[in-house]
Design a protein around this motif. Structure first.
Motif, mmCIF file in Angstrom:
data_model
loop_
_atom_site.group_PDB
_atom_site.id
_atom_site.type_symbol
_atom_site.label_atom_id
_atom_site.label_comp_id
_atom_site.label_asym_id
_atom_site.label_seq_id
_atom_site.Cartn_x
_atom_site.Cartn_y
_atom_site.Cartn_z
ATOM 1 N N SER A 112 0.784 -1.249 0.150
ATOM 2 C CA SER A 112 -0.023 0.130 -0.036
ATOM 3 C C SER A 112 0.833 1.336 0.186
ATOM 4 C CB SER A 112 -0.970 -0.088 1.195
ATOM 5 O OG SER A 112 -1.578 1.093 1.317
ATOM 6 N N ASP A 113 0.330 2.252 -0.847
ATOM 7 C CA ASP A 113 1.010 3.516 -0.738
ATOM 8 C C ASP A 113 0.143 4.587 -0.061
ATOM 9 O OD1 ASP A 113 2.583 5.883 -1.185
ATOM 10 O OD2 ASP A 113 1.777 6.179 -3.216
ATOM 11 N N GLY A 114 -0.017 4.331 1.420
ATOM 12 C CA GLY A 114 -0.823 5.203 2.172
ATOM 13 C C GLY A 114 -2.130 4.350 2.662
ATOM 14 N N GLY A 115 -2.804 5.095 3.729
ATOM 15 C CA GLY A 115 -3.699 4.235 4.184
ATOM 16 C C GLY A 115 -3.724 3.567 5.613
ATOM 17 N N ALA A 116 -4.445 2.474 5.717
ATOM 18 C CA ALA A 116 -4.547 1.903 7.202
ATOM 19 C C ALA A 116 -3.008 1.650 7.779
ATOM 20 C CB ALA A 116 -5.133 0.474 6.939
ATOM 21 N N GLY A 117 -3.225 2.137 9.016
ATOM 22 C CA GLY A 117 -1.797 2.026 9.885
ATOM 23 C C GLY A 117 -1.968 2.739 10.976
ATOM 24 N N PRO A 118 -0.730 2.913 11.695
ATOM 25 C CA PRO A 118 -0.628 3.797 12.990
ATOM 26 C C PRO A 118 -1.228 5.063 12.959
ATOM 27 C CG PRO A 118 1.291 2.368 12.561
ATOM 28 C CD PRO A 118 0.621 2.279 11.398
ATOM 29 N N MET A 119 -1.917 5.619 13.850
ATOM 30 C CA MET A 119 -2.161 7.185 14.095
ATOM 31 C C MET A 119 -3.220 7.230 13.157
ATOM 32 S SD MET A 119 -0.365 7.810 16.877
ATOM 33 C CE MET A 119 -0.862 6.029 17.200
ATOM 34 N N HIS A 120 -3.364 8.060 12.322
ATOM 35 C CA HIS A 120 -4.202 8.732 11.373
ATOM 36 C C HIS A 120 -4.096 8.022 10.057
ATOM 37 C CE1 HIS A 120 -5.327 12.821 13.595
ATOM 38 N NE2 HIS A 120 -5.450 11.774 14.226
ATOM 39 N N GLY A 121 -3.025 6.712 10.034
ATOM 40 C CA GLY A 121 -2.868 6.092 8.586
ATOM 41 C C GLY A 121 -1.693 6.538 8.166
#
Length: 217
Positions: free
Chosen positions: A85-94
């Motif tokens: 993925s190039d961005g999106g779901a993950g820590p903090m605001h993504g």
């Protein structure tokens, strides 16, 4: 090495799916003239990305960015961008898309990030405006923004210099930057370490969720 890395990424994606199933709630909101879908998440920042992963990075854009930076991206981050993925779901605001800047930052990607775990960038006292500007200019070298924690706090990935490959915590308000340390090993985190630490805390009901990686600096 590649096999171990691939297994870690597979496990992260599985745990991310599990977290999405347990945390993301959808509701139908009646607005009178129409109905819309509403989302509710308990994990800090998840209501922003709603556990959705963007498409992997365009390889031409990645190659252009690496030419501009003058170095190959840290392996774990590069694998995530190209395979997941190039961005999106993950820590903090993504996770930010590749090279997205925050706070109108003018990042000098060609320069080395000069700070180290032994010599981080300490917070600036209130009113020391000249020193604040100097710190910000030094911090915004050889790094890229990983995630927004909110309230002017960010996670950075160092691309150049002695701390290359490490994830750092940055306060824009205080013009400071400090490596995020693993709570057990006390070693600076790599990209996947950072992601796994967030997931592990989010999935463990006996632990407080990560509201800011500042608690690990």
């Amino acid at each position: 090495m590649e096999h171990v890395l691939a297994n870690r990424i597979v496990k992260i994606r599985s745990e991310l799916d599990r977290l999405k199933t347990s945390d993301l709630e959808t509701t139908i909101i009646d607005l009178g003239d129409r109905e819309v879908v509403g989302y509710r998440c308990g994990i800090h920042g998840a209501s922003v990305h709603r556990y959705e992963l963007a498409a992997p990075v365009n390889l031409d854009e990645l190659a252009e960015f690496e030419r501009r930076v003058g170095v190959r991206l840290p392996l774990e981050y590069r694998e995530w961008l190209t395979q997941v993925s190039d961005g999106g779901a993950g820590p903090m605001h993504g996770v930010f898309p590749l090279a997205e800047e925050a706070e109108n930052a003018a990042v000098d990607y060609a320069a080395d990030f000069s700070f180290t775990a032994e010599n981080p960038c300490a917070p600036v006292p209130e009113g020391a405006d000249a020193r604040w500007s100097q710190n910000i200019e030094r911090i915004y070298r050889g790094m890229t923004f990983l995630a927004d924690e909110g309230c002017g706090m960010y996670n950075l990935l160092i691309l150049r210099g002695p701390a290359s490959g490490q994830v750092w915590w940055h306060s824009y308000e205080h013009a400071s930057a400090t490596p995020i340390l693993h709570p057990e090993t006390l070693r600076p985190l790599t990209f996947l370490d950072w992601y796994e630490l967030w997931l592990g805390r989010a999935l463990d009901p006996s632990q407080d969720q990560v509201g800011s990686f500042g608690e690990f600096v």
